[in-house]
Scaffold this motif. Sequence first.
Motif: not given
Length: 216
Positions: A25-36
């Motif tokens: 619960p202390e972690l949240e993925v706020v963005a994703e990317a498929a390349d640098g």
Amino acid sequence: MIRILLADDQPLVRAGLRTVLASDPELEVVAEAADGRAALTAAERCRPDVALLDIRMPGMDGLTAAESLRTGHPALRVMIITTFDEDRYIARALDAGVHGFLLKSGDPYELIAGIKAAMNGGTVLAPAVAHRIVRVLHGGELRDRLAARTGVQSLTPRERDVLALLGEGLSNAGIARRLHLAEGTVKIHVSAVLNKLGLTSRVQAAIYAYRAGLAG
């Protein structure tokens, strides 16, 4: 809440990592990317606390992205997570000043613990990576080994146990589980070890443990 940017070119891998991270619960993925390049854009837009980057991605690879992020966002904790533990990748990542180098084959709990350790100012290495660094540095002089063996005599038995596990590349959480201690107690022991031996990082402690014969 620790805000995380997740960059990997494989959607299934991102989904798996997202599931692991969502279990805390202390972690949240706020963005994703498929390349640098997309990772750099996402970092500008979302201002995450941690960037978790794969190495091999199309276009801009994860190591190049890590170097750019470390320059442009000094407060961002940049971590590499990959299937590759080759020396050239490890060396370049450490030269870039990343805060962690973890393997996808590792324990999911170690990933979560590693992110939290990085947020607390630590540098986190997967055990296999720590062992590889130690092997690369195996050519040190006998004098260094003798000095290390003498130095550990200043440690208490418990502190030597902690140093040995630092030599295996374990996080504070991993050491706590191995020694059946509270994580806060382990943090105190790690600080004592670094202070007594005049070390400034967990990587130096891992090398010292090897030279002292506590880790192999």
